[in-house]
Enzyme design. Structure first.
Site, PDB file in Angstrom:
ATOM      1  N   ASP A  57     -33.431  24.817 -13.020  1.00 25.96           N
ATOM      2  CA  ASP A  57     -33.634  23.430 -12.560  1.00 25.96           C
ATOM      3  C   ASP A  57     -35.006  23.547 -12.025  1.00 25.96           C
ATOM      4  OD1 ASP A  57     -32.976  20.793 -11.878  1.00 25.96           O
ATOM      5  OD2 ASP A  57     -31.996  21.148 -10.172  1.00 25.96           O
ATOM      6  N   ASN A 114     -26.442  15.673 -19.464  1.00 24.40           N
ATOM      7  CA  ASN A 114     -28.059  15.413 -19.946  1.00 24.40           C
ATOM      8  C   ASN A 114     -28.226  14.239 -20.956  1.00 24.40           C
ATOM      9  OD1 ASN A 114     -29.216  18.836 -18.896  1.00 24.40           O
ATOM     10  ND2 ASN A 114     -28.939  17.031 -17.628  1.00 24.40           N
ATOM     11  N   GLY A 135     -38.589  19.230 -14.024  1.00 24.70           N
ATOM     12  CA  GLY A 135     -39.227  17.544 -13.820  1.00 24.70           C
ATOM     13  C   GLY A 135     -40.001  17.494 -12.566  1.00 24.70           C
TER      14      GLY A 135
HETATM   15  C1  FPP Z   1     -33.690  21.288 -15.629  1.00 29.13           C
HETATM   16  O1  FPP Z   1     -34.651  20.601 -15.063  1.00 29.13           O
HETATM   17  C2  FPP Z   1     -34.057  21.549 -16.952  1.00 29.13           C
HETATM   18  C3  FPP Z   1     -33.535  21.058 -18.229  1.00 29.13           C
HETATM   19  C4  FPP Z   1     -32.628  20.059 -18.313  1.00 29.13           C
HETATM   20  C5  FPP Z   1     -34.263  21.516 -19.279  1.00 29.13           C
HETATM   21  C6  FPP Z   1     -34.253  22.892 -19.429  1.00 29.13           C
HETATM   22  C7  FPP Z   1     -34.744  23.598 -20.627  1.00 29.13           C
HETATM   23  C8  FPP Z   1     -35.845  24.593 -20.523  1.00 29.13           C
HETATM   24  C9  FPP Z   1     -36.170  25.252 -19.189  1.00 29.13           C
HETATM   25  C10 FPP Z   1     -36.339  24.892 -21.997  1.00 29.13           C
HETATM   26  C11 FPP Z   1     -35.771  26.253 -22.239  1.00 29.13           C
HETATM   27  C12 FPP Z   1     -35.440  26.401 -23.376  1.00 29.13           C
HETATM   28  C13 FPP Z   1     -34.570  27.665 -23.996  1.00 29.13           C
HETATM   29  C14 FPP Z   1     -34.220  27.174 -25.675  1.00 29.13           C
HETATM   30  C15 FPP Z   1     -34.210  28.759 -23.407  1.00 29.13           C
HETATM   31  P1  FPP Z   1     -34.814  19.048 -14.475  1.00 29.13           P
HETATM   32  O2  FPP Z   1     -35.603  18.391 -15.563  1.00 29.13           O
HETATM   33  O3  FPP Z   1     -33.330  18.720 -14.049  1.00 29.13           O
HETATM   34  O4  FPP Z   1     -35.835  19.054 -13.502  1.00 29.13           O
HETATM   35  P2  FPP Z   1     -35.708  18.233 -11.990  1.00 29.13           P
HETATM   36  O5  FPP Z   1     -34.301  18.399 -11.324  1.00 29.13           O
HETATM   37  O6  FPP Z   1     -36.900  18.605 -11.234  1.00 29.13           O
HETATM   38  O7  FPP Z   1     -35.864  16.804 -12.452  1.00 29.13           O
END
Ligand code: FPP
Length: 248
Positions: A26, A74, A29
């Site tokens: 997490d 998501n 973003g």
């Molecule tokens: C959560 O952060 C992250 C995700 C929904 C995407 C995770 C994907 C990756 C790290 C790429 C890795 C890919 C592979 C194939 C291993 P968020 O967007 O919810 O962050 P936030 O809470 O700060 O908004």
């Protein structure tokens, strides 16, 4: 998996030796926003971290590493972000398959497949077939994954009564396309400062040790993983027993 002689909750043992570490990656973003970047750039940075942590996990002797890449909830994110993530997953799988093969890593994808773009589905099948002989570490990437939906689908697939925990774990794995039994999580790490499970591996985390890290996922390093594993090894896991029973 760290073996427990004590827990009735311990389910089928995976053939990969070493602990099962699960990670809620997490904070991509928020990290991006803090650096004046787009959310997509945050996910790209998250992918770089995922690569580093996979390599470090192999070195550290992790048996199974499960990364939560995309929850079923998501899908509710803005379409451009979802589309960019699906493209990124496909690119990541294509890019990592050879490296996994060379390092003895078996790569499988956990979750529903019927809602994924067909190109991604096809890539998943290719990569899983290519890395199926990997015996050093099992890397599972959870995409369109919901633990509660998996439990519901496994329950719906039950035949008769008297199912054991082991049988249920096998069903749970099967409904999410994992041919191996769902193995218990030993250590769950969540980055990004939040302290919740977000519908991730609810059955498998029954006795997981939990570690919540303030750092955003793109900031998490191999050293942080090493510290997390050292912390985990120092924990006293009792699986419901009294301390004296565990010490004996
Ligand atoms: C959560 O952060 C992250 C995700 C929904 C995407 C995770 C994907 C990756 C790290 C790429 C890795 C890919 C592979 C194939 C291993 P968020 O967007 O919810 O962050 P936030 O809470 O700060 O908004």
């Amino acid at each position: 998996m760290q073996k427990s002689r004590h827990s009735g909750a311990q389910s089928a043992i995976s053939s990969f030796s070493g602990p099962h570490v699960a990670v809620i990656m997490d904070g991509n973003g928020r990290w991006a926003t803090a650096h004046g970047l787009t959310r997509s750039a945050g996910h790209e940075a998250g992918l770089r971290t995922a690569r580093e942590i996979v390599e470090a996990s192999v070195r550290e002797g992790v048996g199974t590493l499960t990364l939560y890449a995309f929850s079923s909830d998501n899908w509710k994110r803005p379409t451009p972000e979802v589309t960019a993530l699906m493209r990124l997953f496909r690119r990541a799988l294509l890019g990592e398959a050879k490296r996994c093969l060379e390092n003895g890593v078996r790569l499988t994808i956990l979750g529903r497949r019927d809602r994924l773009p067909s190109s991604l589905r096809h890539t998943i099948e290719q990569v899983e077939a290519l890395t199926a002989s990997g015996a050093r570490m099992h890397l599972r990437v959870a995409v369109d994954y919901s633990a509660r939906d998996a439990v519901l689908r496994a329950a719906a697939a039950l035949r008769g009564d008297g199912v054991t925990r082991e049988q249920f774990s096998e069903l749970l794995a099967r409904v999410d396309h994992d041919r191996l039994p769902a193995c218990e999580v030993d250590l769950l790490i969540r980055t990004g400062g939040e302290q919740r499970l977000s519908d991730f591996l609810l059955w498998e985390c029954a006795y997981a040790e939990l570690l919540f890290v303030e750092k955003m996922w793109p900031e998490f390093t191999a050293d942080d993983l090493g510290e997390a594993l050292a912390d985990f090894r120092g924990r006293n896991r009792r699986f419901g027993l009294a301390p004296e029973q565990v010490a004996s």
